[in-house]
Each structure stands twice: as C-alpha cells, then as structure tokens.
Design a protein around this motif. Structure first.
Motif, PDB file in Angstrom:
ATOM      1  N   PHE A 164       0.830  -1.195   0.000  1.00  0.00           N
ATOM      2  CA  PHE A 164       0.000   0.000   0.000  1.00  0.00           C
ATOM      3  C   PHE A 164       0.868   1.249   0.000  1.00  0.00           C
ATOM      4  O   PHE A 164       0.446   2.310   0.396  1.00  0.00           O
ATOM      5  CB  PHE A 164      -0.903   0.020   1.228  1.00  0.00           C
ATOM      6  N   LEU A 165       2.097   1.110  -0.428  1.00  0.00           N
ATOM      7  CA  LEU A 165       3.001   2.259  -0.475  1.00  0.00           C
ATOM      8  C   LEU A 165       3.549   2.369  -1.886  1.00  0.00           C
ATOM      9  O   LEU A 165       4.362   1.571  -2.309  1.00  0.00           O
ATOM     10  CB  LEU A 165       4.149   2.086   0.533  1.00  0.00           C
ATOM     11  N   SER A 166       3.063   3.338  -2.615  1.00  0.00           N
ATOM     12  CA  SER A 166       3.524   3.513  -3.986  1.00  0.00           C
ATOM     13  C   SER A 166       4.911   4.149  -3.997  1.00  0.00           C
ATOM     14  O   SER A 166       5.296   4.859  -3.087  1.00  0.00           O
ATOM     15  CB  SER A 166       2.545   4.402  -4.764  1.00  0.00           C
ATOM     16  N   CYS A 167       5.661   3.858  -5.062  1.00  0.00           N
ATOM     17  CA  CYS A 167       6.998   4.448  -5.189  1.00  0.00           C
ATOM     18  C   CYS A 167       6.901   5.917  -5.572  1.00  0.00           C
ATOM     19  O   CYS A 167       7.878   6.640  -5.547  1.00  0.00           O
ATOM     20  CB  CYS A 167       7.780   3.693  -6.253  1.00  0.00           C
ATOM     21  N   THR A 168       5.723   6.375  -5.951  1.00  0.00           N
ATOM     22  CA  THR A 168       5.562   7.769  -6.364  1.00  0.00           C
ATOM     23  C   THR A 168       4.668   8.509  -5.383  1.00  0.00           C
ATOM     24  O   THR A 168       3.889   7.915  -4.656  1.00  0.00           O
ATOM     25  CB  THR A 168       4.923   7.845  -7.766  1.00  0.00           C
ATOM     26  N   ASP A 169       4.774   9.806  -5.399  1.00  0.00           N
ATOM     27  CA  ASP A 169       3.961  10.640  -4.514  1.00  0.00           C
ATOM     28  C   ASP A 169       2.634  10.932  -5.208  1.00  0.00           C
ATOM     29  O   ASP A 169       2.386  12.034  -5.691  1.00  0.00           O
ATOM     30  CB  ASP A 169       4.713  11.934  -4.195  1.00  0.00           C
ATOM     31  N   ASN A 170       1.744   9.933  -5.254  1.00  0.00           N
ATOM     32  CA  ASN A 170       0.480  10.137  -5.948  1.00  0.00           C
ATOM     33  C   ASN A 170      -0.631  10.662  -5.052  1.00  0.00           C
ATOM     34  O   ASN A 170      -1.719  10.956  -5.513  1.00  0.00           O
ATOM     35  CB  ASN A 170       0.009   8.840  -6.626  1.00  0.00           C
ATOM     36  N   ASN A 171      -0.361  10.735  -3.723  1.00  0.00           N
ATOM     37  CA  ASN A 171      -1.280  11.368  -2.764  1.00  0.00           C
ATOM     38  C   ASN A 171      -2.655  10.724  -2.723  1.00  0.00           C
ATOM     39  O   ASN A 171      -3.649  11.399  -2.442  1.00  0.00           O
ATOM     40  CB  ASN A 171      -1.430  12.868  -3.083  1.00  0.00           C
ATOM     41  N   LEU A 172      -2.747   9.438  -2.999  1.00  0.00           N
ATOM     42  CA  LEU A 172      -4.039   8.768  -2.919  1.00  0.00           C
ATOM     43  C   LEU A 172      -4.466   8.638  -1.461  1.00  0.00           C
ATOM     44  O   LEU A 172      -3.737   8.087  -0.644  1.00  0.00           O
ATOM     45  CB  LEU A 172      -3.957   7.371  -3.552  1.00  0.00           C
ATOM     46  N   PRO A 173      -5.660   9.116  -1.080  1.00  0.00           N
ATOM     47  CA  PRO A 173      -6.113   9.014   0.312  1.00  0.00           C
ATOM     48  C   PRO A 173      -6.262   7.547   0.730  1.00  0.00           C
ATOM     49  O   PRO A 173      -6.615   6.681  -0.078  1.00  0.00           O
ATOM     50  CB  PRO A 173      -7.475   9.722   0.293  1.00  0.00           C
ATOM     51  N   ALA A 174      -6.010   7.284   2.006  1.00  0.00           N
ATOM     52  CA  ALA A 174      -6.019   5.913   2.510  1.00  0.00           C
ATOM     53  C   ALA A 174      -7.365   5.245   2.305  1.00  0.00           C
ATOM     54  O   ALA A 174      -7.450   4.123   1.794  1.00  0.00           O
ATOM     55  CB  ALA A 174      -5.641   5.911   3.993  1.00  0.00           C
ATOM     56  N   ASP A 175      -8.460   5.922   2.706  1.00  0.00           N
ATOM     57  CA  ASP A 175      -9.762   5.279   2.607  1.00  0.00           C
ATOM     58  C   ASP A 175     -10.179   5.084   1.146  1.00  0.00           C
ATOM     59  O   ASP A 175     -10.820   4.087   0.798  1.00  0.00           O
ATOM     60  CB  ASP A 175     -10.825   6.080   3.361  1.00  0.00           C
ATOM     61  N   TYR A 176      -9.780   6.012   0.275  1.00  0.00           N
ATOM     62  CA  TYR A 176     -10.110   5.914  -1.143  1.00  0.00           C
ATOM     63  C   TYR A 176      -9.423   4.707  -1.778  1.00  0.00           C
ATOM     64  O   TYR A 176     -10.030   3.923  -2.513  1.00  0.00           O
ATOM     65  CB  TYR A 176      -9.679   7.203  -1.840  1.00  0.00           C
ATOM     66  N   LEU A 177      -8.122   4.549  -1.480  1.00  0.00           N
ATOM     67  CA  LEU A 177      -7.359   3.421  -2.009  1.00  0.00           C
ATOM     68  C   LEU A 177      -7.908   2.105  -1.463  1.00  0.00           C
ATOM     69  O   LEU A 177      -8.023   1.110  -2.188  1.00  0.00           O
ATOM     70  CB  LEU A 177      -5.888   3.570  -1.640  1.00  0.00           C
ATOM     71  N   ALA A 178      -8.261   2.095  -0.177  1.00  0.00           N
ATOM     72  CA  ALA A 178      -8.791   0.882   0.439  1.00  0.00           C
ATOM     73  C   ALA A 178     -10.094   0.451  -0.222  1.00  0.00           C
ATOM     74  O   ALA A 178     -10.298  -0.728  -0.540  1.00  0.00           O
ATOM     75  CB  ALA A 178      -9.003   1.111   1.935  1.00  0.00           C
ATOM     76  N   GLU A 179     -10.999   1.394  -0.438  1.00  0.00           N
ATOM     77  CA  GLU A 179     -12.273   1.084  -1.086  1.00  0.00           C
ATOM     78  C   GLU A 179     -12.053   0.458  -2.460  1.00  0.00           C
ATOM     79  O   GLU A 179     -12.643  -0.571  -2.804  1.00  0.00           O
ATOM     80  CB  GLU A 179     -13.101   2.361  -1.255  1.00  0.00           C
ATOM     81  N   ALA A 180     -11.208   1.110  -3.265  1.00  0.00           N
ATOM     82  CA  ALA A 180     -10.974   0.643  -4.627  1.00  0.00           C
ATOM     83  C   ALA A 180     -10.374  -0.760  -4.628  1.00  0.00           C
ATOM     84  O   ALA A 180     -10.750  -1.608  -5.451  1.00  0.00           O
ATOM     85  CB  ALA A 180     -10.058   1.617  -5.367  1.00  0.00           C
TER      86      ALA A 180
END
Length: 709
Positions: A164-180
């Motif tokens: 859950f840690l991207s190599c880039t700074d894409n700033n995806l919110p935690a809950d948003y990434l979790a849902e998807a």
C-alpha cells in the motif's frame, strides 16, 4: 538480556526518525524490514473453494508469496521496499526491460520475467490523485484486477502480495485506495482462478491507519477471521511445517496449557472444515470458536482464550563449531510450547537431557554440563539466519543498510545507541479490587511486551486507597502494547466474572467486548425487524441487519434498569424504537463507552436529549448516509442506501408534553409528599410519529444497526 531489536522497537518513531537522519548525514540507505504479521483476514467465497484475503503489517520484501505487486508510476519506478527483490530478478535501470514497457497509462499492469521460474513482480500503474472524481477509482480497480489476472493466469500463482506504499507521490487518500482495492478483489474473486491467497502488506508506519479502513469495510461482509491483540491469526490455508499444530488453552493464572492428544487431533480436524465445534472434556461440554479463538463451557458460560501453535517459528542452537543449527521440526514445536506455556523446561533429545533457560536463551546438557545459545526466529528467516555485514539483525526482522563499509559501521553503532536509549516511563492506575488480578499477570505482560513493571516510586504521598500506581518502563511502542494487554485482561475479568446480568437470548458467543453479528436474512429475527419497519415504510428493502453485542453498554443499561425498578413497576417500561444518527457515524455510538450521548445532541423540540421514534419513517429523515463504509455500500446497492438503529429504550413513566425547547430534564411528578421525583422520559408527537426523549445516556441500548434502501 534485553532484545533491543525486537519487533516493537522497530515501530518506534524515534528509530524511524534516526534512520532518516542517518541517511542524510552518512549518505547511506536504511530500510526497516519486518516479517509480515496478519492483522485481520477473511474468506471470499464467491467461487469454490474461496480466496483467503489478509491484511498484514510488515515489509513486502520479506513476505513469501509466488507473485509480488509493485504499485508504480507510468515509468515503472520501484518502491524502496522492493529494491532487494528487483535486484534478484532484473536490474532496475535495465534498458532492454524499461523501453518496451515505459510510459504505461494508469490502470494497466505489466510483469517482469520470473526469478528461476519461482517468483514474479507485477507493476500496477497507479493514477495521480486529482479530486476523486477524475477516474482515479476506475484506474486503481483496473490496475489491481489486471495484476491479479496476470498472477493467476500468466504466472499460475496461488498467492500474491500487494503493497500500500507507492513508489511515487500520488497522494491517494487511505480510505479511497482501500475502497478501490476491496472492489477490485471482490470483482476478481467472482471468476474462477487458481489464486488462493491475496495479501495486502502495510508499511509499519501506516498499519493502524489502513487497518481501520479495512476492518470497517467489506471485511465485515466477508466474515472477519481475527483482529485482536493476541497476535498473528492463523491463515485458513496455513500448511507450514510437517508437524500437526498444537492447541493450548489459557487458565486463570495467565498460563497456557495443551489439550490431550485425542482432543488436539479433534481440534485440528474440526478447524480445517468448520468455524466452530462442540467437544466433550471430562463431564463438561465446550463450544470451540475457531474464529474468535475462544473456548466456552456450556454449563458455566466460562470463556477461555485459545492459541494454536504451528511451525511459524523455529528454534536453533549453536553447535560446537559455533554455527547455528536447526532443531528437528518435532523438537522445535515442543520447545515453542515450553516457551509459550512456561511449563517444565526439560527435553530429551537423542538420549540427552536438556534444560532450557528462555530468559537468557540458553540450553544446558545436564549429562556433560555443557551450555549453548539458542534462538527463536520466524520460519521465513531461516534462509537468512547467517548474518551479513550490512544487515543489522533483529531476530525476525532487520534494518537493511546500504553504503560504504565505514558509513555502515557508523550507522550500526548509532542505531545501537538509539535503541538502548528509547526507554520511557509511564504511570498507570489499577483499581484496588483488580490489583491482585493485575499482579497475577504482571510477569506474563513483562515477558510478552518486553517492558518492566514495578510499583510507582514517588516523593508525594497518595491519599487515595482506591487505586494502586505502577510504572511501566520500555519503548513507547512496547508500553502501548502492555497497556493494551492490561486493558484486555482486566476487561475480560470484569465481563466474565463481575457481570451479573443475563445477555439477550439472540446473542452469539464473542471474543471481544464489542462485536457486530450478522442477522441471517429470512430468520425470525430478520423478519421481525423488516415487519416493524414496513409499518411506516412499506417498500423498504433491507441490505443488512447487524446485531450489536456491546457487553459494557448492555451492563450499564441493565444496571440502570435495575435502579429504575426500585421507583416502581411503571418505571421499567421498555420500548423498541428507531434512531437516526444524522451525520454522526454509527460506530461512534455502538463502540463507545456512553452509547447515545446527549452531550453531542442538538437542541430539538423538547430540548437537548436523545430522541427516539416509534415510526421508522420519522428516523429515516435522520438516517446516516456518509463515510467510507457508506460509500462502499452505495457502490453495491445504489445511492439511496441509509443506516439507522433499532434501540431498546427504558421509557419508564413518560411525561406527555407539547414542544418545549427549554427542557433539560423530565419535569417533577405531582406529589403530596415532600419527596421530589421526576418522570423517567418525555414524549410528544412530531411529523405524525410519537417521539420519546431521554435525558440520561443509560436509558437506551442500540440493538441493531440496519442498512436499507
């Protein structure tokens, strides 16, 4: 000796900050890598035999799976935690590899060739965060679904790990990434495949943040297997080692004891196919809950914690050549049981009698009086047990240091100094009546959490004799683990021994003080609720009904009911009413110590209090519709999905009143005596529904959380 490199030490913010400072100061690269530990797991049974989904804390580089996924950017960059794996396969800057696959659009997945045909790395191209409505969710779902397809169909994998840690700074919110991610996994699992395990690996500093998102999301729908402080929950398809697991039960003295051989065999057979079973031991019958790892005596209702000991950890000893050598699987499992239970630390190996000292991690051959070192490591660390110069070993985990030899040496010295100075002291208060119980478990807590507990030494006199003060010394993370363990032990005692009020007959066995239990669709319990709602909302459809089993709130409610009963029989009138929590998340009510808390209520037609309605239609206007959990429900059931409570309320002797916004308590009853007694609640009519208002938090208990459209 203190193990300064235990897992809790690696969680400390001080150590993580030091690693960042050393990287800048010495031009070295430091990576904290910890063996993944399962925080919670579930079975997705959309296809037979189902897929095990696990949420873990640790380093993905140390995880053992067929395929590893790298959340990346369009240039297929590699996140720091995966650099070691990538070196084993292909160089990160290999032009022949990068050119054919560079500038990949978000939502795609590409893979590298396998390492000797045994492992593969899949790159999932993640989008950059814009506003959440610019296609980010669809891109994440597409990339993750494609990654799982490649793992299953192209690589023929049975297990895959995702970070859950991207190599880039894409700033995806935690809950948003979790849902998807949940949506993608559920979508993939609807199709048949050979994939049997999907692991989401959370970085140490993000574990708790993501864990909350997952355990409040679709894991509730998929059947949570375990989520507790006891430690690693066994995976449903865990087949590590060649020795059958050993089952232990926890006695009142805090120690674990093994079951008899025939009982252990039964538990292994039943746990492989069932979530619970009944077993007869002596003259008693016990319910064994493999989900919550609880044993309950059907006669006394006494509950005990269970533990399953497998070959997840192995034991090694230092031989005469000062090399580490493994014990046999059978002996290793016996040593593990001695280590956990604290029972006789004597073992006969090859005709020789050995005693084991787990405090100093040594064993003694009593025949020739020869002492040697022993150690306990995770099974996946066995291949790496020979320490390298650039690895700061941590038993199960490590801090990987890259750089020049002189700088590596300096970094290791500063890390050692840091770990030895991380000790802090915390003062806690223990109720006098629970002090004996606390002292009984002190040694166990010190051992498991690696802290030192002692009576608080203060220069000031403590005039209160209702509480006893103790100090806990250790790493901040270790102290927090100890406090959690103390709370669990004392809470378990108070709920199993002190509790005197019977629970509702519908309640199922539970391992935690607060649990949600799914009500089966079509059951009498379900139909009763559906009929009640349809009295005022005829076309309602129930999405789910969850029974709320909060032992603390139920105890408070029953105690208040008992006190009200002393005023007279009219004061113990109960009603089942509806309540919409408006913008307040339902879990803030059913997980809290107060339940419905009037301090957070707005002043309504009858002042500031807790409002409950006889009509579901009235509460529908205040139903909850926000938050990450609701977004997931809306994705599956449409935008009209809402949540509200069905509540048991002690309406008692209720006073009918017109609207009066000045009310803060029910009015006094008319009486010829000098004694002033108030009504229990106030009631009135609003929008065609009778409404009851309580001005005390103890008069209501949330029975069910209802999701509906």
């Amino acid at each position: 000796p203190v193990d300064y490199y235990s897992r809790p030490a690696l969680r400390s913010l001080e150590l993580q900050q030091l690693c960042k400072d050393l990287e800048s100061e010495l031009a070295v690269s430091l990576t904290i890598q910890m063996q993944p530990e399962v925080l919670c797991s579930a079975i997705v049974k959309l296809q037979s035999p189902g897929v095990s989904v696990e949420v873990c804390e640790g380093s993905i580089a140390l995880n053992q799976s067929d395929v590893v996924v790298n959340f990346t950017d369009s240039n297929l960059s590699v996140c720091k935690d995966l650099e070691e794996i990538m070196r084993e396969t292909v160089a990160v800057d290999d032009e022949e590899y990068i050119k054919p696959n560079e500038s990949q659009p978000a939502g795609k997945a590409v893979f590298m060739f396998t390492n000797n045909g045994t492992r593969m790395v899949v790159h999932a191209v993640m989008p950059r965060w814009v506003d959440g409505d610019s296609g980010e969710r669809d891109s994440i779902i597409s990339a993750l679904t494609d990654s799982l397809r490649l793992a299953a169909d192209v690589a023929g994998a049975t297990s895959v790990s995702l970070p859950f840690l991207s190599c880039t700074d894409n700033n995806l919110p935690a809950d948003y990434l979790a849902e998807a991610c949940f949506i993608a996994v559920e979508s993939f699992c609807k199709r048949p495949s050979g994939l049997r395990k999907i692991r989401f690996i959370l970085p140490v500093d993000m574990a708790e943040k993501f864990r909350d998102e997952f355990t409040t999301g679709l894991f509730q729908k998929w059947m949570v297997v375990k989520d507790s402080f006891e430690g690693r929950s066994p995976s449903p398809d865990d087949t590590s080692g060649s020795v059958n697991p050993i089952w232990l039960w926890k006695d009142d003295d805090g120690k674990y004891y093994p079951y008899q051989a025939n009982e252990n065999k039964t538990l292994n057979q039943e746990s492989a196919v069932n979530s619970s079973c009944n077993i007869k031991i002596g003259r008693f019958t016990y319910i064994i809950d493999f989900t919550g790892m609880i044993q309950m005596n059907t006669s006394t209702r006494k509950r005990r914690v269970l533990k399953k000991v497998t070959n997840d950890h192995v034991w090694l000893f230092k031989n005469s050549q000062s090399n580490w050598e493994r014990f046999s699987p059978q002996d290793s499992l016996k040593i593990e049981i001695m280590y956990i239970t604290g029972t006789p630390k004597i073992l006969i190996i090859a005709g020789q009698v050995y005693t084991f000292d787990f405090q100093n991690f040594t064993r003694l051959n009593t025949g020739i009086y020869c002492k040697s070192d022993i150690k306990r490591i995770h099974v996946s660390s066995v291949e790496a047990s020979g320490s390298k110069d650039n690895e700061h070993r941590t038993g199960e985990s490590k801090i990987l240091i890259r750089g020049s030899s002189s700088n590596i040496k300096t970094a290791k010295e500063k890390l050692q100094q840091c770990m030895k100075s991380l000790n802090v002291i915390k003062c806690i208060d223990i109720e006098q009546k629970l002090n004996a119980l606390f002292e009984k478990h002190t040694r166990q807590i010190q051992k498991e959490c690696r802290v030192e507990i002692s009576p608080w030494q203060s220069g000031f006199a403590d005039l209160s004799d209702s509480k006893v003060k103790y100090s806990i010394m250790g790493y901040k993370a270790c102290i927090q683990e100890a406090i959690t363990a103390i709370f669990q032990i004392l809470t378990s005692y108070s709920t199993s021994v002190v509790q005197s009020f019977p629970k509702p007959v519908e309640w199922e066995p539970q391992s935690d003080p607060v649990e949600l239990k799914d009500v089966t669709e079509g059951s009498s319990e379900w139909n009763k609720i559906l009929t009640r709602i349809r009295e005022t909302i005829p076309h309602v459809n129930l999405v789910s009904v969850k029974r709320i089993q909060n032992e603390h709130l139920w105890e408070k409610y029953c105690q208040h009911k008992e006190r009200m009963g002393r005023k007279g029989p009219e004061s113990i009138t109960e009603k089942e009413l509806f309540h919409g929590s408006s913008s307040n998340p339902p879990e803030d009510i059913y997980k809290s110590e107060e339940g419905f808390d009037m301090r957070f209520s707005r002043s309504g037609m009858w002042g500031q209090g807790n409002y409950f309605a006889d009509s579901a239609q009235y509460s529908h206007s205040y139903a909850y519709s926000e938050g990450s959990t609701m977004r997931l429900l809306r994705h599956h059931y449409g935008s009209s999905v809402r949540q509200m409570f069905l509540v048991k309320v002690l309406t008692g002797d209720s006073y009918p009143s017109p609207s009066d916004k000045t009310l803060r308590m029910p009015p006094y009853k008319p009486s010829a005596s000098l004694e002033k007694v108030r009504y229990d609640t106030v009631n009135g009519v609003a929008r065609g529904s009778k409404v009851y208002i309580t001005y005390s938090n103890d008069k209501a208990y949330p029975l069910y959380l209802i999701s509906f459209t």
